[in-house]
Design a protein around this motif. Structure first.
Motif, PDB file in Angstrom:
ATOM      1  N   LEU A  34       0.832  -1.313   0.029  1.00  0.00           N
ATOM      2  CA  LEU A  34       0.111   0.030  -0.096  1.00  0.00           C
ATOM      3  C   LEU A  34       0.949   1.232  -0.036  1.00  0.00           C
ATOM      4  N   ILE A  35       2.090   1.266   0.614  1.00  0.00           N
ATOM      5  CA  ILE A  35       2.527   2.379   0.965  1.00  0.00           C
ATOM      6  C   ILE A  35       3.402   2.665  -0.726  1.00  0.00           C
ATOM      7  N   SER A  36       3.620   1.462  -1.451  1.00  0.00           N
ATOM      8  CA  SER A  36       4.492   1.675  -2.746  1.00  0.00           C
ATOM      9  C   SER A  36       3.223   2.159  -3.740  1.00  0.00           C
ATOM     10  N   ALA A  37       2.100   1.668  -3.537  1.00  0.00           N
ATOM     11  CA  ALA A  37       1.078   2.120  -4.360  1.00  0.00           C
ATOM     12  C   ALA A  37       0.787   3.661  -4.250  1.00  0.00           C
ATOM     13  N   GLY A  38       0.452   3.792  -2.908  1.00  0.00           N
ATOM     14  CA  GLY A  38      -0.100   5.328  -2.506  1.00  0.00           C
ATOM     15  C   GLY A  38       1.289   6.320  -3.041  1.00  0.00           C
ATOM     16  N   LEU A  39       2.550   6.015  -2.905  1.00  0.00           N
ATOM     17  CA  LEU A  39       3.616   6.660  -3.277  1.00  0.00           C
ATOM     18  C   LEU A  39       3.852   6.842  -4.699  1.00  0.00           C
ATOM     19  N   ILE A  40       4.098   5.859  -5.528  1.00  0.00           N
ATOM     20  CA  ILE A  40       4.245   5.973  -6.855  1.00  0.00           C
ATOM     21  C   ILE A  40       3.127   6.206  -7.656  1.00  0.00           C
ATOM     22  N   ALA A 149     -10.853  -5.116   6.564  1.00  0.00           N
ATOM     23  CA  ALA A 149     -11.691  -4.556   7.951  1.00  0.00           C
ATOM     24  C   ALA A 149     -12.479  -5.834   8.536  1.00  0.00           C
ATOM     25  N   THR A 150     -13.081  -6.387   7.542  1.00  0.00           N
ATOM     26  CA  THR A 150     -14.003  -7.745   7.808  1.00  0.00           C
ATOM     27  C   THR A 150     -13.135  -8.768   8.484  1.00  0.00           C
ATOM     28  N   MET A 151     -12.181  -9.038   7.915  1.00  0.00           N
ATOM     29  CA  MET A 151     -11.547 -10.116   8.151  1.00  0.00           C
ATOM     30  C   MET A 151     -10.497  -9.973   9.346  1.00  0.00           C
ATOM     31  N   SER A 152      -9.839  -8.735   9.525  1.00  0.00           N
ATOM     32  CA  SER A 152      -8.736  -8.398  10.509  1.00  0.00           C
ATOM     33  C   SER A 152      -9.589  -8.063  11.834  1.00  0.00           C
ATOM     34  N   ALA A 153     -10.828  -7.557  11.730  1.00  0.00           N
ATOM     35  CA  ALA A 153     -11.714  -6.997  13.014  1.00  0.00           C
ATOM     36  C   ALA A 153     -11.161  -5.726  13.265  1.00  0.00           C
ATOM     37  N   GLN A 154     -10.352  -4.960  12.471  1.00  0.00           N
ATOM     38  CA  GLN A 154      -9.814  -3.689  12.875  1.00  0.00           C
ATOM     39  C   GLN A 154     -10.973  -2.702  12.293  1.00  0.00           C
ATOM     40  N   LYS A 155     -11.731  -1.954  13.326  1.00  0.00           N
ATOM     41  CA  LYS A 155     -12.577  -1.163  12.896  1.00  0.00           C
ATOM     42  C   LYS A 155     -12.377   0.061  12.387  1.00  0.00           C
ATOM     43  N   TRP A 156     -10.953   0.439  12.594  1.00  0.00           N
ATOM     44  CA  TRP A 156     -10.648   1.767  11.868  1.00  0.00           C
ATOM     45  C   TRP A 156     -10.299   1.891  10.519  1.00  0.00           C
ATOM     46  N   GLN A 157     -10.284   0.337  10.071  1.00  0.00           N
ATOM     47  CA  GLN A 157     -10.257   0.027   8.262  1.00  0.00           C
ATOM     48  C   GLN A 157     -11.658   0.343   7.959  1.00  0.00           C
ATOM     49  N   GLY A 196      -0.924   2.173   4.907  1.00  0.00           N
ATOM     50  CA  GLY A 196       0.025   1.268   4.747  1.00  0.00           C
ATOM     51  C   GLY A 196       1.121   1.492   5.770  1.00  0.00           C
ATOM     52  N   VAL A 197       1.593   2.647   6.137  1.00  0.00           N
ATOM     53  CA  VAL A 197       2.452   2.938   7.319  1.00  0.00           C
ATOM     54  C   VAL A 197       2.118   2.451   8.532  1.00  0.00           C
ATOM     55  N   ILE A 198       0.497   2.694   9.017  1.00  0.00           N
ATOM     56  CA  ILE A 198       0.184   2.216  10.093  1.00  0.00           C
ATOM     57  C   ILE A 198       0.093   0.803  10.154  1.00  0.00           C
ATOM     58  N   LEU A 199       0.039   0.054   9.224  1.00  0.00           N
ATOM     59  CA  LEU A 199       0.012  -1.398   9.128  1.00  0.00           C
ATOM     60  C   LEU A 199       1.270  -1.948   9.526  1.00  0.00           C
ATOM     61  N   VAL A 200       2.398  -1.200   8.884  1.00  0.00           N
ATOM     62  CA  VAL A 200       3.624  -1.779   8.975  1.00  0.00           C
ATOM     63  C   VAL A 200       4.151  -1.430  10.260  1.00  0.00           C
ATOM     64  N   ARG A 201       3.750  -0.523  10.822  1.00  0.00           N
ATOM     65  CA  ARG A 201       4.150  -0.028  12.424  1.00  0.00           C
ATOM     66  C   ARG A 201       3.276  -1.111  13.246  1.00  0.00           C
ATOM     67  N   GLN A 202       2.427  -1.764  12.841  1.00  0.00           N
ATOM     68  CA  GLN A 202       1.733  -2.672  13.811  1.00  0.00           C
ATOM     69  C   GLN A 202       2.210  -4.179  13.895  1.00  0.00           C
ATOM     70  N   GLU A 203       3.025  -4.266  12.564  1.00  0.00           N
ATOM     71  CA  GLU A 203       3.762  -5.574  12.825  1.00  0.00           C
ATOM     72  C   GLU A 203       4.747  -5.645  13.988  1.00  0.00           C
ATOM     73  N   PRO A 204       4.634  -6.807  14.623  1.00  0.00           N
ATOM     74  CA  PRO A 204       5.601  -6.906  15.716  1.00  0.00           C
ATOM     75  C   PRO A 204       7.162  -7.146  15.218  1.00  0.00           C
ATOM     76  N   ALA A 205       7.914  -6.733  16.086  1.00  0.00           N
ATOM     77  CA  ALA A 205       9.339  -6.920  15.849  1.00  0.00           C
ATOM     78  C   ALA A 205       9.934  -8.114  15.014  1.00  0.00           C
ATOM     79  N   GLU A 206       9.457  -9.281  15.590  1.00  0.00           N
ATOM     80  CA  GLU A 206       9.917 -10.578  15.154  1.00  0.00           C
ATOM     81  C   GLU A 206       9.315 -10.879  13.479  1.00  0.00           C
ATOM     82  N   VAL A 207       7.971 -10.117  13.148  1.00  0.00           N
ATOM     83  CA  VAL A 207       7.625 -10.183  11.858  1.00  0.00           C
ATOM     84  C   VAL A 207       8.524  -9.257  10.872  1.00  0.00           C
ATOM     85  N   ILE A 208       8.805  -8.108  11.315  1.00  0.00           N
ATOM     86  CA  ILE A 208       9.271  -7.341  10.643  1.00  0.00           C
ATOM     87  C   ILE A 208      10.765  -7.781  10.331  1.00  0.00           C
TER      88      ILE A 208
END
Length: 208
Positions: A34-40, A149-157, A196-208
């Motif tokens: 998403l970051i790439s799409a938005g930026l490019i 939003a439906t699959m992740s249950a993250q209401k902000w989406q 996209g930035v928000i989603l990346v920041r939500q990834e735990p350190a071990e995933v990043i």
């Protein structure tokens, strides 16, 4: 059914439920795409505005070169990011697989619509077909965010989904003005780059 068999079935159901809940809590891993799409495409929209407004002197063919180049760059980045994403923990969770399928559908729809618009423009010798493009993109992005939003249950989406659907008809009021492409860029930054930035920041350190 014996008591042991009933307990075994109960344990199996509990185990599957736990897996589903765990998969639902897995972080979504599509933020970098998403970051790439938005930026490019956001930057391409700004350049399009510059040409439309006369700030950048360029022949008409520059539009096709601009968006064609943007698509090629994005597809190249997408291939690399998809491969990296598939190797990350949680990539095979139900939420990630569903969100990935939803966004892949959005991306394919954008590509097919773009090709169709090129054909219409060539046949009609007019660029009028492309005036609806920003509205279509926001409508499709809204669908992508609704699935996510439906699959992740993250209401902000859901707010992003509704925002995209509201932006779709609103940006149509700028049709015929170079400002439409600035509005499109702003929408891409707001509905793709920033979340996209928000989603990346939500990834735990071990995933990043």
């Amino acid at each position: 059914m014996t008591r042991d068999q009933a307990q075994s079935v109960h344990d199996d159901i509990a185990y599957m439920k736990a897996l589903a809940q765990e998969g639902r809590r897995a972080p979504l891993l599509g933020g970098r795409v998403l970051i790439s799409a938005g930026l490019i495409f956001g930057l391409a929209s700004i350049v399009h505005y510059g040409i439309d407004s006369g700030m950048i002197a360029a022949p008409p063919v520059a539009y096709a070169v601009l968006w064609g180049a943007a698509m090629l760059v994005f597809f190249g980045v997408l291939i690399v990011q998809t491969r990296n994403c598939d190797r990350k923990p949680g990539a095979q969770s139900a939420a990630n697989r569903a969100a990935s399928a939803g966004w892949m559908g959005v991306g394919l729809a954008v590509f097919v619509i773009s090709l169709s618009m090129f054909v219409v423009s060539w046949k009609m010798q007019s660029d009028v077909a492309f005036m609806i493009f920003p509205s279509l993109i926001f409508a499709l992005y809204g669908s992508g965010w609704a699935v996510s939003a439906t699959m992740s249950a993250q209401k902000w989406q859901w707010k992003l989904a509704v925002g995209c659907w509201i932006a779709a008809p609103l940006i149509a009021f700028l049709t015929g003005s170079p400002l439409m492409w600035l509005g499109y860029a702003a929408g891409l930054f707001l509905f793709a780059l920033l979340p996209g930035v928000i989603l990346v920041r939500q990834e735990p350190a071990e995933v990043i």
